[in-house]
Design a protein around this motif. Structure first.
Motif, PDB file in Angstrom:
ATOM      1  N   GLY A 162      50.820  40.339  24.937  1.00  0.00           N
ATOM      2  CA  GLY A 162      50.076  41.502  24.460  1.00  0.00           C
ATOM      3  C   GLY A 162      48.690  41.539  25.069  1.00  0.00           C
ATOM      4  O   GLY A 162      47.767  40.900  24.546  1.00  0.00           O
ATOM      5  N   VAL A 163      48.547  42.235  26.187  1.00  0.00           N
ATOM      6  CA  VAL A 163      47.284  42.259  26.927  1.00  0.00           C
ATOM      7  C   VAL A 163      46.995  43.678  27.424  1.00  0.00           C
ATOM      8  O   VAL A 163      47.844  44.562  27.353  1.00  0.00           O
ATOM      9  CB  VAL A 163      47.328  41.289  28.129  1.00  0.00           C
ATOM     10  N   ASP A 164      45.774  43.856  27.957  1.00  0.00           N
ATOM     11  CA  ASP A 164      45.395  45.152  28.518  1.00  0.00           C
ATOM     12  C   ASP A 164      45.681  45.258  30.007  1.00  0.00           C
ATOM     13  O   ASP A 164      45.954  46.343  30.516  1.00  0.00           O
ATOM     14  CB  ASP A 164      43.898  45.413  28.289  1.00  0.00           C
ATOM     15  N   LEU A 165      45.606  44.148  30.708  1.00  0.00           N
ATOM     16  CA  LEU A 165      45.868  44.138  32.148  1.00  0.00           C
ATOM     17  C   LEU A 165      46.231  42.729  32.583  1.00  0.00           C
ATOM     18  O   LEU A 165      45.883  41.756  31.925  1.00  0.00           O
ATOM     19  CB  LEU A 165      44.677  44.674  32.932  1.00  0.00           C
ATOM     20  N   SER A 166      46.961  42.631  33.703  1.00  0.00           N
ATOM     21  CA  SER A 166      47.494  41.346  34.158  1.00  0.00           C
ATOM     22  C   SER A 166      47.073  41.059  35.595  1.00  0.00           C
ATOM     23  O   SER A 166      47.752  41.466  36.542  1.00  0.00           O
ATOM     24  CB  SER A 166      49.026  41.340  34.052  1.00  0.00           C
ATOM     25  N   PRO A 167      45.993  40.338  35.789  1.00  0.00           N
ATOM     26  CA  PRO A 167      45.461  40.113  37.135  1.00  0.00           C
ATOM     27  C   PRO A 167      46.323  39.247  38.042  1.00  0.00           C
ATOM     28  O   PRO A 167      46.314  39.431  39.259  1.00  0.00           O
ATOM     29  CB  PRO A 167      44.119  39.416  36.871  1.00  0.00           C
ATOM     30  N   ILE A 168      47.075  38.287  37.484  1.00  0.00           N
ATOM     31  CA  ILE A 168      47.820  37.357  38.342  1.00  0.00           C
ATOM     32  C   ILE A 168      49.332  37.492  38.184  1.00  0.00           C
ATOM     33  O   ILE A 168      50.086  36.635  38.629  1.00  0.00           O
ATOM     34  CB  ILE A 168      47.406  35.898  38.084  1.00  0.00           C
ATOM     35  N   ALA A 169      49.794  38.586  37.599  1.00  0.00           N
ATOM     36  CA  ALA A 169      51.225  38.741  37.325  1.00  0.00           C
ATOM     37  C   ALA A 169      52.051  39.037  38.566  1.00  0.00           C
ATOM     38  O   ALA A 169      53.281  39.077  38.486  1.00  0.00           O
ATOM     39  CB  ALA A 169      51.443  39.830  36.272  1.00  0.00           C
ATOM     40  N   GLY A 175      45.161  25.353  30.767  1.00  0.00           N
ATOM     41  CA  GLY A 175      46.136  25.441  31.850  1.00  0.00           C
ATOM     42  C   GLY A 175      45.584  26.187  33.047  1.00  0.00           C
ATOM     43  O   GLY A 175      44.533  26.836  32.976  1.00  0.00           O
ATOM     44  N   VAL A 176      46.315  26.129  34.155  1.00  0.00           N
ATOM     45  CA  VAL A 176      45.833  26.706  35.408  1.00  0.00           C
ATOM     46  C   VAL A 176      45.791  28.229  35.360  1.00  0.00           C
ATOM     47  O   VAL A 176      44.907  28.856  35.960  1.00  0.00           O
ATOM     48  CB  VAL A 176      46.689  26.216  36.597  1.00  0.00           C
ATOM     49  N   ASP A 177      46.727  28.870  34.661  1.00  0.00           N
ATOM     50  CA  ASP A 177      46.766  30.336  34.638  1.00  0.00           C
ATOM     51  C   ASP A 177      45.517  30.926  33.987  1.00  0.00           C
ATOM     52  O   ASP A 177      44.909  31.861  34.514  1.00  0.00           O
ATOM     53  CB  ASP A 177      48.018  30.827  33.907  1.00  0.00           C
ATOM     54  N   SER A 178      45.122  30.395  32.824  1.00  0.00           N
ATOM     55  CA  SER A 178      43.934  30.929  32.163  1.00  0.00           C
ATOM     56  C   SER A 178      42.665  30.538  32.909  1.00  0.00           C
ATOM     57  O   SER A 178      41.682  31.291  32.915  1.00  0.00           O
ATOM     58  CB  SER A 178      43.861  30.452  30.706  1.00  0.00           C
ATOM     59  N   ALA A 179      42.679  29.381  33.574  1.00  0.00           N
ATOM     60  CA  ALA A 179      41.519  28.966  34.354  1.00  0.00           C
ATOM     61  C   ALA A 179      41.302  29.898  35.537  1.00  0.00           C
ATOM     62  O   ALA A 179      40.176  30.340  35.810  1.00  0.00           O
ATOM     63  CB  ALA A 179      41.691  27.523  34.828  1.00  0.00           C
ATOM     64  N   ASN A 203      42.007  36.710  46.571  1.00  0.00           N
ATOM     65  CA  ASN A 203      40.912  36.572  45.614  1.00  0.00           C
ATOM     66  C   ASN A 203      40.058  37.834  45.582  1.00  0.00           C
ATOM     67  O   ASN A 203      39.784  38.402  44.508  1.00  0.00           O
ATOM     68  CB  ASN A 203      40.050  35.363  45.996  1.00  0.00           C
ATOM     69  N   THR A 204      39.636  38.292  46.740  1.00  0.00           N
ATOM     70  CA  THR A 204      38.787  39.487  46.831  1.00  0.00           C
ATOM     71  C   THR A 204      39.500  40.717  46.283  1.00  0.00           C
ATOM     72  O   THR A 204      38.902  41.524  45.555  1.00  0.00           O
ATOM     73  CB  THR A 204      38.373  39.741  48.291  1.00  0.00           C
ATOM     74  N   HIS A 205      40.768  40.848  46.613  1.00  0.00           N
ATOM     75  CA  HIS A 205      41.540  42.014  46.166  1.00  0.00           C
ATOM     76  C   HIS A 205      41.625  42.064  44.642  1.00  0.00           C
ATOM     77  O   HIS A 205      41.411  43.125  44.033  1.00  0.00           O
ATOM     78  CB  HIS A 205      42.948  41.979  46.762  1.00  0.00           C
ATOM     79  N   ILE A 206      41.939  40.936  44.012  1.00  0.00           N
ATOM     80  CA  ILE A 206      42.070  40.915  42.551  1.00  0.00           C
ATOM     81  C   ILE A 206      40.738  41.191  41.871  1.00  0.00           C
ATOM     82  O   ILE A 206      40.667  41.954  40.897  1.00  0.00           O
ATOM     83  CB  ILE A 206      42.649  39.564  42.078  1.00  0.00           C
ATOM     84  N   VAL A 207      39.661  40.591  42.381  1.00  0.00           N
ATOM     85  CA  VAL A 207      38.339  40.799  41.778  1.00  0.00           C
ATOM     86  C   VAL A 207      37.926  42.260  41.888  1.00  0.00           C
ATOM     87  O   VAL A 207      37.422  42.860  40.924  1.00  0.00           O
ATOM     88  CB  VAL A 207      37.290  39.879  42.442  1.00  0.00           C
ATOM     89  N   ASN A 250      51.925  34.682  35.000  1.00  0.00           N
ATOM     90  CA  ASN A 250      52.229  34.785  36.427  1.00  0.00           C
ATOM     91  C   ASN A 250      53.587  35.461  36.622  1.00  0.00           C
ATOM     92  O   ASN A 250      54.276  35.780  35.650  1.00  0.00           O
ATOM     93  CB  ASN A 250      52.180  33.401  37.092  1.00  0.00           C
ATOM     94  N   LYS A 251      53.965  35.662  37.876  1.00  0.00           N
ATOM     95  CA  LYS A 251      55.143  36.471  38.189  1.00  0.00           C
ATOM     96  C   LYS A 251      56.445  35.869  37.688  1.00  0.00           C
ATOM     97  O   LYS A 251      57.287  36.567  37.112  1.00  0.00           O
ATOM     98  CB  LYS A 251      55.234  36.691  39.701  1.00  0.00           C
ATOM     99  N   VAL A 252      56.621  34.564  37.873  1.00  0.00           N
ATOM    100  CA  VAL A 252      57.892  33.956  37.471  1.00  0.00           C
ATOM    101  C   VAL A 252      58.023  33.928  35.952  1.00  0.00           C
ATOM    102  O   VAL A 252      59.122  34.069  35.405  1.00  0.00           O
ATOM    103  CB  VAL A 252      58.056  32.545  38.087  1.00  0.00           C
ATOM    104  N   GLU A 253      56.904  33.788  35.244  1.00  0.00           N
ATOM    105  CA  GLU A 253      56.936  33.823  33.777  1.00  0.00           C
ATOM    106  C   GLU A 253      57.170  35.242  33.262  1.00  0.00           C
ATOM    107  O   GLU A 253      58.018  35.468  32.403  1.00  0.00           O
ATOM    108  CB  GLU A 253      55.620  33.297  33.209  1.00  0.00           C
ATOM    109  N   ASP A 254      56.403  36.191  33.791  1.00  0.00           N
ATOM    110  CA  ASP A 254      56.421  37.554  33.241  1.00  0.00           C
ATOM    111  C   ASP A 254      57.638  38.371  33.666  1.00  0.00           C
ATOM    112  O   ASP A 254      58.136  39.191  32.893  1.00  0.00           O
ATOM    113  CB  ASP A 254      55.152  38.305  33.652  1.00  0.00           C
ATOM    114  N   PHE A 255      58.112  38.171  34.903  1.00  0.00           N
ATOM    115  CA  PHE A 255      59.184  39.016  35.428  1.00  0.00           C
ATOM    116  C   PHE A 255      60.419  38.248  35.876  1.00  0.00           C
ATOM    117  O   PHE A 255      61.407  38.853  36.266  1.00  0.00           O
ATOM    118  CB  PHE A 255      58.656  39.852  36.597  1.00  0.00           C
TER     119      PHE A 255
END
Length: 266
Positions: free
Chosen positions: A163-170, A39-43, A13-17, A146-151
């Protein structure tokens, strides 16, 4: 097929923030804009962004949305606004835009292809809307994949929610997103709901579309990365592994950089 429980949640949590805050400050923007789906990802993504103390705009973008998705999204937004003074929200109902689009494109095509193309159109209308708000308020569009969806299986719309600028939970598996969501006090209604992309306007789940659960797909992704093949498994494991490999193969165009035709210098 066991969920990952080894993640150090508080440190993650701290690292991503910290990463989000540093990126935004270096980009000289005011904060982040996130599409809220219920959904949980956007939350989780919106809560991580809120913890930076920077401006966070949560956007609801219903298009014939299932009622349960709408109520879960609104519950999360209200909770987030009560916890973080830097969070605001807005609703942009895109139903009429979507219906107008449908009127000007041909619909005399194969039913399955039509439904899938229109589902992806919903995602692309939402991406356009998020960038509209990003441009007005000087914000970055935060991705929620998330990782399993994106990669892993490429379960996202190219130039839509992709289509995003950055991916915090990927770099987090879906199970890890749930662990982080629980730590971040995400509403139980979201944590207990079956994952759904909400692109068809009904209650169909991601598992129904993919043919396997996220736990199963995470398992398959780990097996694939360790060099295993379908011949190493039998029964349900073999079926899941083959589902993963098929989706990973056909969706490589989403996960790789756009091919560029390079012209020889001579």
């Amino acid at each position: 097929m066991i969920k990952n429980t080894t993640m150090q949640v508080e440190k993650t949590n701290t690292h991503i923030v910290d990463w989000l805050k540093t990126y935004a400050e270096n980009a000289k923007v005011n904060g982040f804009v996130i599409g809220i789906s219920g959904g949980v990802d956007s939350a989780v993504t919106s809560t991580l962004c809120a913890q930076t103390g920077l401006q966070v705009l949560c956007v609801e973008m219903p298009i014939h949305q299932a009622h349960s998705h709408v109520t879960r999204g609104r519950e999360h937004i209200e909770q987030l606004k009560n916890r973080f003074p830097n969070v605001t929200s807005i609703e942009a109902d895109l139903t009429s835009v979507f219906e107008s689009f449908k009127k000007i494109v041909p619909d005399n095509v194969e039913t399955d292809k039509l439904h899938l193309s229109l589902a992806n159109t919903r995602a692309r209308l939402r991406m356009t809307t998020l960038y509209y708000f990003a441009g007005i308020y000087g914000l970055l569009v935060a991705g929620t994949g998330n990782k399993v969806e994106d990669f892993g299986v490429g379960f996202f719309t190219k130039y839509g929610d992709g289509g995003v600028d950055l991916s915090p939970i990927a770099d987090l598996m879906k199970s890890e997103v749930y662990l982080l969501g629980s730590y971040l006090k995400t509403p139980d209604s979201i944590l207990k709901a079956s994952p759904s992309d909400g692109l068809f306007g009904d209650e169909r789940t991601d598992e129904e579309q993919l043919g396997a659960s996220y736990d199963e797909l995470e398992w398959a992704m780990n097996q694939d990365e360790s060099g295993k093949s379908a011949n190493d498994f039998s029964g349900r494991e073999k079926t899941v592994f083959e589902i993963y490999k098929r989706l990973n193969t056909i969706n490589q165009h989403k996960m790789k950089a756009i091919p560029v035709c390079l012209i020889p210098t001579n």
